[in-house]
Scaffold this motif. Structure first.
Motif, PDB file in Angstrom:
ATOM      1  N   ASN A 296       0.844  -1.197   0.000  1.00  0.00           N
ATOM      2  CA  ASN A 296       0.000   0.000   0.000  1.00  0.00           C
ATOM      3  C   ASN A 296       0.878   1.246   0.000  1.00  0.00           C
ATOM      4  O   ASN A 296       1.989   1.247   0.524  1.00  0.00           O
TER       5      ASN A 296
ATOM      6  N   TYR B 266      -3.890  -2.596   5.249  1.00  0.00           N
ATOM      7  CA  TYR B 266      -5.074  -2.934   4.467  1.00  0.00           C
ATOM      8  C   TYR B 266      -6.185  -3.416   5.392  1.00  0.00           C
ATOM      9  O   TYR B 266      -5.934  -3.905   6.494  1.00  0.00           O
TER      10      TYR B 266
ATOM     11  N   ARG C 235      -4.614   2.028  -7.292  1.00  0.00           N
ATOM     12  CA  ARG C 235      -4.735   1.766  -5.860  1.00  0.00           C
ATOM     13  C   ARG C 235      -5.369   0.398  -5.616  1.00  0.00           C
ATOM     14  O   ARG C 235      -6.533   0.164  -5.942  1.00  0.00           O
TER      15      ARG C 235
ATOM     16  N   THR D  78      -6.949  -2.113  -2.990  1.00  0.00           N
ATOM     17  CA  THR D  78      -7.617  -1.907  -1.699  1.00  0.00           C
ATOM     18  C   THR D  78      -7.874  -3.207  -0.942  1.00  0.00           C
ATOM     19  O   THR D  78      -8.607  -3.198   0.056  1.00  0.00           O
TER      20      THR D  78
ATOM     21  N   TYR E 247     -11.316  -4.198   0.982  1.00  0.00           N
ATOM     22  CA  TYR E 247     -12.235  -3.059   1.048  1.00  0.00           C
ATOM     23  C   TYR E 247     -12.829  -2.825  -0.339  1.00  0.00           C
ATOM     24  O   TYR E 247     -12.132  -2.400  -1.256  1.00  0.00           O
ATOM     25  N   GLN E 248     -14.134  -3.134  -0.489  1.00  0.00           N
ATOM     26  CA  GLN E 248     -14.787  -3.062  -1.791  1.00  0.00           C
ATOM     27  C   GLN E 248     -16.142  -2.363  -1.665  1.00  0.00           C
ATOM     28  O   GLN E 248     -16.699  -2.245  -0.575  1.00  0.00           O
TER      29      GLN E 248
END
Length: 527
Positions: free
Chosen positions: A324, A330, A372, A374, A377-378
């Motif tokens: 990241n 994350y 990016r 993630t 995280y969606q």
């Protein structure tokens, strides 16, 4: 150094102390990188992943060792003074007492922070500097012993008398039992409790951010201290929560202190070299100056530490996946369990009367062309509706806008940049025209909003959470509502015992406040 071996109790407690201090220190420093970026300079030495549980488990072990040591020390000191009198001070005794004092400060400040009793920033400061002091203590204590006595010191502190090794096994068993018992109590019985008041099904609650219905006045309130966020005074703000449910939907009223209403979200500015995004960290997805205020609720059927085990710290906590950009970590689920995330945004979703309905699940696959990554995280799916950023391709140095205003007078209110001015920093796709160099006659220094609305609101799963926030006199007041069970595979059913965590953002992209203990919903209360 004496030739006699140490007692089994001493060997066990000393070994447990070394393990507890080491785990607490390294996991704690990793956690501290979230709000103290300077520590990231040694991030290669620190553990990555779900380190919160390690930190709390080592705290339980350290507390048990400290309690056992305190009891034995009092007894031994009394017996020794009766027989030999007081021992004279020397280097190691002074250093040892210094270490004991630092451990005491670490434990006291740590448990105060965990409990949420202490709201003084000094408590976290003491906790941090006690950790730094323990780092020095390790070198002054263990390092000097190694220099003074060499490797033989390890045999002295790790090898009990042969005739007493059975006692060591027994004592180790007792310590393990107490450790597991303490961990169970800590992990399962330390939740905040939020009573959810039951209201009649025909009661109307207007989602306008004002919460002026009488039912809100009668509902129980829970105040949770959160800290570690950017731009808040001393990094902290208290979050006050109330909840109602009518058998079909659940309502939340949440308020928190924020000195400014931050709505200028990544403004664009015209320069001599073209258009540029005003930013301070956005190139690393860690903007902390030109950003909107936000608020997030994480909901889960699990109540484990670190947001139901979804917070994995470090630059590369996922082997084989991209690092990241900001080094903080994350969010993802290792258990296959899905967790709900409601993300209210003061500019991008507030005008829609929505919170962005997202989720945290298993780490996503890496997608080509996506800058990016993630992890877990969606966003929930949507049938229509969107906001877009008003640039074609991102660059920290310059960008090309997608659209420009048809009427340049539309930009007049934005030309005096002031975070405290309550302007609508969104622009309509249909009131603007496609960008071209010929139509770009705006003067150097012109400011333009970057959030383009292509429709009024989302439709579909992503629009399951209705929300509206209002800022007044240094406080945000936010109302949210969602069905208890949306029947969506990307939402969790909300029921008695569901846990949640809250985070406030003050014009920050990811640097939010946080709290340790889960908030457990109690749906059995009736008004």
């Amino acid at each position: 150094m004496p030739n006699r071996s140490k007692s089994p109790a001493w060997v066990l407690l000393h070994t447990a102390l070394v393990i507890a201090v080491t785990c607490s220190l390294f996991s704690g420093l990793r956690i501290a990188t979230l709000s103290k970026p300077a520590i990231a300079s040694i991030e290669e030495l620190l553990p990555q992943g779900e380190v919160h549980s390690v930190h709390f488990l080592s705290a339980v072990l350290l507390s048990l060792v400290a309690l056992a040591y305190l009891c034995s020390r009092i007894l031994r000191r009394y017996q020794a003074e009766q027989k030999f009198g007081r021992k004279p001070l020397n280097y190691h005794r002074v250093v040892t007492w210094g270490g004991i004092s630092l451990i005491g400060v670490s434990l006291a400040s740590g448990w105060l922070l965990f409990s949420g009793i202490s709201k003084l920033p000094l408590t976290r400061t003491l906790h941090f500097y006690a950790a730094l002091g323990l780092t020095a203590y390790i070198f002054l204590h263990a390092g000097v012993y190694l220099v003074q006595f060499g490797q033989n010191v390890l045999k002295y502190i790790l090898k009990p008398a042969a005739t007493k090794r059975a006692q060591l096994v027994l004592l180790c068993s007792f310590l393990t039992i107490f450790l597991m018992g303490g961990w169970l109590l800590l992990a399962k019985f330390t939740y905040y409790q939020l009573p959810v008041s039951t209201i009649a099904a025909d009661t109307i609650i207007d989602i306008d951010g004002h919460a002026n219905e009488s039912q809100w006045a009668d509902a129980d309130a829970l105040e949770v201290s959160t800290d570690g966020g950017a731009n808040f005074y001393q990094g902290r703000t208290d979050v006050r929560l109330k909840a109602l449910q009518n058998g079909e939907e659940i309502y939340f009223h949440i308020s928190w202190q924020d000195p400014t209403e931050s709505l200028a979200h990544l403004p664009l500015i015209k320069t001599d070299q073209g258009w540029k995004i005003q930013q301070q960290g956005f190139e690393k997805f860690d903007e902390s100056r030109y950003y909107e205020d936000k608020f997030a609720l994480l909901l889960s059927s699990h109540c484990d530490f670190a947001g139901a085990g979804t917070a994995h710290l470090g630059r590369s906590p996922l082997p084989g996946k991209p690092a990241n950009w900001h080094g903080k970590g994350y969010h993802y689920s290792q258990s296959g369990q899905l967790h709900d995330l409601w993300h209210w945004k003061a500019v991008r979703t507030n005008k829609m009367y929505l919170a962005d309905d997202n989720f945290i699940g298993a780490p996503d696959k890496v997608r080509a062309g996506i800058r990016r990554y993630t992890a877990g995280y969606q966003q929930d799916g949507k049938e229509s509706g969107a906001y877009l950023m008003n640039w074609k391709w991102y660059s920290p140095d310059s960008i090309t806008p997608k659209r420009l205003p048809r009427d340049t007078n539309a930009l007049a209110p934005f030309q005096s940049f002031d975070q405290e001015r309550a302007l609508d920093w969104t622009i309509s796709w249909f009131d603007y025209q496609p960008y071209s160099t010929e139509s770009d006659q705006l003067a150097t220094g012109t400011l333009m909003p970057s959030v383009l609305y292509t429709s009024n609101r989302f439709e579909g799963d992503r629009a399951d959470v209705r929300a509206k926030g209002v800022w007044h006199d240094g406080f945000w007041s936010l109302e949210l509502v969602r069905k208890l069970n949306t029947a969506s595979p990307l939402d969790i059913p909300i029921e008695d015992g569901t846990c949640l965590w809250v985070s406030a953002f003050d014009r920050a992209q990811v640097a939010h406040t946080r709290h340790t203990r889960a908030i457990q919903l109690n749906l059995s209360k009736a008004l």
